[in-house]
Design a protein around this motif. Structure first.
Motif, PDB file in Angstrom:
ATOM      1  N   TYR A 198      -6.753 -10.635   2.958  1.00 40.62           N
ATOM      2  CA  TYR A 198      -6.589  -9.716   3.993  1.00 40.62           C
ATOM      3  C   TYR A 198      -6.047  -8.462   3.002  1.00 40.62           C
ATOM      4  O   TYR A 198      -5.319  -8.305   2.146  1.00 40.62           O
ATOM      5  CB  TYR A 198      -5.747  -9.719   5.304  1.00 40.62           C
ATOM      6  CG  TYR A 198      -6.077  -8.073   5.769  1.00 40.62           C
ATOM      7  CD1 TYR A 198      -6.311  -8.467   6.778  1.00 40.62           C
ATOM      8  CD2 TYR A 198      -5.057  -7.940   6.024  1.00 40.62           C
ATOM      9  CE1 TYR A 198      -6.719  -6.618   8.201  1.00 40.62           C
ATOM     10  CE2 TYR A 198      -4.673  -6.183   6.533  1.00 40.62           C
ATOM     11  CZ  TYR A 198      -5.845  -6.044   7.578  1.00 40.62           C
ATOM     12  OH  TYR A 198      -5.690  -5.172   8.822  1.00 40.62           O
ATOM     13  N   CYS A 205      -4.087  -4.545   3.122  1.00 41.88           N
ATOM     14  CA  CYS A 205      -4.233  -2.710   4.112  1.00 41.88           C
ATOM     15  C   CYS A 205      -5.074  -1.695   3.639  1.00 41.88           C
ATOM     16  O   CYS A 205      -5.019  -1.519   2.144  1.00 41.88           O
ATOM     17  CB  CYS A 205      -2.824  -2.398   3.837  1.00 41.88           C
ATOM     18  SG  CYS A 205      -1.599  -3.554   4.866  1.00 41.88           S
ATOM     19  N   CYS A 257      -2.887  -4.875  11.640  1.00 41.09           N
ATOM     20  CA  CYS A 257      -3.398  -5.351  10.779  1.00 41.09           C
ATOM     21  C   CYS A 257      -2.850  -6.880  10.911  1.00 41.09           C
ATOM     22  O   CYS A 257      -3.934  -7.847  10.473  1.00 41.09           O
ATOM     23  CB  CYS A 257      -2.454  -4.825   9.460  1.00 41.09           C
ATOM     24  SG  CYS A 257      -2.587  -3.596   8.304  1.00 41.09           S
ATOM     25  N   HIS A 277       6.124  -2.429   6.449  1.00 42.33           N
ATOM     26  CA  HIS A 277       4.750  -2.817   6.845  1.00 42.33           C
ATOM     27  C   HIS A 277       4.658  -4.452   6.728  1.00 42.33           C
ATOM     28  O   HIS A 277       4.350  -5.436   8.140  1.00 42.33           O
ATOM     29  CB  HIS A 277       4.104  -1.853   6.424  1.00 42.33           C
ATOM     30  CG  HIS A 277       2.796  -2.138   6.928  1.00 42.33           C
ATOM     31  ND1 HIS A 277       2.020  -2.046   8.178  1.00 42.33           N
ATOM     32  CD2 HIS A 277       0.936  -2.648   6.767  1.00 42.33           C
ATOM     33  CE1 HIS A 277       1.143  -2.834   8.475  1.00 42.33           C
ATOM     34  NE2 HIS A 277       0.005  -2.882   7.323  1.00 42.33           N
ATOM     35  N   HIS A 278       4.998  -5.148   5.716  1.00 45.37           N
ATOM     36  CA  HIS A 278       4.628  -6.189   5.574  1.00 45.37           C
ATOM     37  C   HIS A 278       5.669  -7.029   5.950  1.00 45.37           C
ATOM     38  O   HIS A 278       5.572  -8.220   6.395  1.00 45.37           O
ATOM     39  CB  HIS A 278       3.908  -6.803   4.028  1.00 45.37           C
ATOM     40  CG  HIS A 278       2.996  -5.909   3.718  1.00 45.37           C
ATOM     41  ND1 HIS A 278       2.707  -6.235   2.413  1.00 45.37           N
ATOM     42  CD2 HIS A 278       1.755  -5.576   4.193  1.00 45.37           C
ATOM     43  CE1 HIS A 278       1.269  -5.399   2.199  1.00 45.37           C
ATOM     44  NE2 HIS A 278       1.118  -4.952   3.921  1.00 45.37           N
ATOM     45  N   GLU A 301       5.060  -7.165   9.529  1.00 51.37           N
ATOM     46  CA  GLU A 301       3.677  -8.026  10.047  1.00 51.37           C
ATOM     47  C   GLU A 301       3.846  -9.920  10.326  1.00 51.37           C
ATOM     48  O   GLU A 301       3.555 -10.308  10.786  1.00 51.37           O
ATOM     49  CB  GLU A 301       2.861  -8.083   8.781  1.00 51.37           C
ATOM     50  CG  GLU A 301       1.288  -6.858   8.570  1.00 51.37           C
ATOM     51  CD  GLU A 301       0.247  -7.042   8.362  1.00 51.37           C
ATOM     52  OE1 GLU A 301      -0.346  -8.075   8.118  1.00 51.37           O
ATOM     53  OE2 GLU A 301       0.373  -6.069   7.327  1.00 51.37           O
TER      54      GLU A 301
HETATM   55 ZN    ZN Z   1      -1.132  -3.400   6.641  1.00 50.95          ZN
END
Ligand code: ZN
Ligand code: AMP
Length: 463
Positions: free
Chosen positions: A27, A29, A220, A245-246, A249
């Motif tokens: 995956y 982004c 995501c 962001h991660h 996630e």
């Molecule tokens: Zn992302």
């Protein structure tokens, strides 16, 4: 050969062991489609593509998913500030979906031009709203999230391993001066899973929490799991995504499902321009179209990127790009010479180069080293076998070796004294010392060289 990659999560190089033998799920982004992609963004996607190509070279079947962010994503990674899609809509008078459709198409053109394979699936955030709502509801039900006046927030203190990707510490963050303060939050780095919409907000949906829209991070997690399953092999992105962001996630995804989702987190370093960050105010936010306008084929930019390993910073300057162009043209000229030869090369010699190439690409994508192997190979006596092996290498490089043609002009091998004369003339010209520049031009002509000024320098050719 076994690929080893640097895993940001464990902070070491590890053997990449797929969940399902022979298959890889990855995956990435994707872009926020409210503007053209910059050459910095595109470095991230060249990296994604190199990773996929190395895996495929190694015989893996790769399923690659890259989302298209066509909603939300605030101006900063925090939870306040204007929404990028909305801002662009207000500025242009277009609807967010018109803007998204236009820039998605432009993005696809850019990645095609750079020989970046299109991911297997490119889902749009706006097509996955129910999936996101389901995760947010589940996080609320399980007590990991809470509702406030303006949205649904994830409570980072409920996830004891929050910070494991970037190594940040919650207590330090609580007192950290740089953290924005939002009075609704229980902890300064709690993040928005969902935001309640003001009536004038353009993108909004019905939800259990009224008219509202997703926070940036949730998309995501929703799309990764929907298209790749509850556990998948690799997640990529630029290093700027590690701390917010991660990290987010991981927190929301692992609390939702109760287990780890991603095995290997891989991040590319940044592309800098003139040694610094690209910025609008400096006028150095370059796009593919800027490169083309200055006479650089997009594949030259790809070659430029490939010469630096993905975990190293890459410094873009026009001079460096011009040097990459010269090198690439030389490479093509060498390839043509091998292609046109009827001679052969012994299988031992070929096997040795192949082995060195494979060692390089499988060592955490050491593409610059693999390019070095190619250069050494091209210095061998000319042979059609070498061209054929270079074509195999190009499954990883994607530098159009199959398109090299006879007429590819070899880059001129200019003797040092001629180069000095040309540089002196260029300096004189820049200083508007026309007499000296003319004198040097004549001297170059006497020595058999013609000089032509170009937008970003000059070109020498034989008269
Ligand atoms: Zn992302
Ligand atoms: P964004 O649209 O801002 O989410 O960025 C898309 C991708 O490009 C993300 O993976 C970012 O981490 C990456 N990125 C942004 N700027 C740069 C840069 N200057 N160099 C390399 N990668 C970048």
């Amino acid at each position: 050969m076994q690929l080893r990659v640097y895993n940001t999560l464990t902070r070491k190089k590890e053997e990449l062991v797929p969940i399902k033998p022979g298959q890889i799920s990855m995956y990435t982004c994707g872009p926020t489609v409210y503007k053209y992609a910059t050459i910095g963004n595109l470095r991230a996607y060249v990296f994604m593509d190199e990773l996929r190509r190395v895996l495929e070279y190694d015989g893996m079947k790769v399923k690659s998913v890259m989302n298209i962010t066509d909603v939300g994503h605030l101006v900063s990674d925090g939870d306040d500030g204007e929404d990028k899609m909305e801002k662009s809509a207000h500025e242009t008078g277009k609807t967010p979906l018109e803007i998204a459709a236009f820039y998605t198409e432009q993005f696809m053109k850019d990645i095609d031009a750079l020989n970046i394979k299109r991911p297997t699936v490119c889902p749009k955030a706006t097509d996955n709203i129910p999936e996101m709502i389901e995760i947010v509801q589940s996080l609320l039900d399980k007590g990991y999230a809470y509702e406030t006046e303006d949205g649904i927030y994830f409570s980072v203190e409920k996830f004891p391993s929050y910070g494991k990707l970037s190594g940040i510490n919650l207590e330090e963050q609580r007192h950290g001066a740089r953290v924005e303060v939002n009075s609704f939050k229980r902890h300064p780095i709690d993040f928005a899973l969902w935001k309640k919409a003001q009536p004038n907000h353009l993108q909004q949906w019905d939800s259990p929490w009224g008219r509202s829209f997703p926070g940036w991070h949730i998309e995501c997690t929703a799309m990764g799991v929907k298209y790749l399953g509850e556990r998948f092999d690799i997640h990529t992105g630029g290093i700027d995504h590690i701390p917010i962001h991660h990290e987010n996630e991981i927190a929301q995804g692992e609390c939702w499902l109760g287990h780890q989702i991603v095995n290997y987190w891989m991040h590319n370093e940044f592309l800098l321009v003139d040694g610094g960050k690209m910025s609008k105010s400096l006028g150095n936010t370059y796009m593919v179209s800027d490169l083309v306008a200055k006479g650089f084929a997009p594949v030259v930019f790809r070659y430029f990127c490939l010469n630096v390993q993905y975990r190293q910073k890459i410094n873009f300057t026009w001079e460096a790009l011009a040097a990459a162009k010269t090198a690439y043209e030389k490479l093509c000229a060498q390839l043509v010479a091998h292609k046109n030869s009827n001679a052969t090369t012994s299988s031992e010699v070929l096997a040795d180069f192949k082995q060195k190439f494979e060692e390089a690409i499988n060592d955490d994508l050491n593409i610059p080293l693999a390019i070095g192997v190619l250069w050494t190979m091209l210095k061998q006596p000319k042979s059609k076998d070498i061209y054929k092996l270079a074509l195999q290498f190009d499954k990883v490089f994607a530098l159009d070796f199959d398109k090299v043609k006879e007429e590819t002009k070899p880059a001129l091998d200019v003797p040092a004294d001629i180069r000095e004369l040309a540089e002196a003339r260029f300096a004189a010209r820049k200083a508007k010392n026309w007499a000296e520049s003319d004198r040097l031009r004549n001297e170059l002509a006497e020595r058999g060289y013609a000089v032509k000024d170009t937008a970003d320098g000059y070109e020498l050719s034989l008269k």
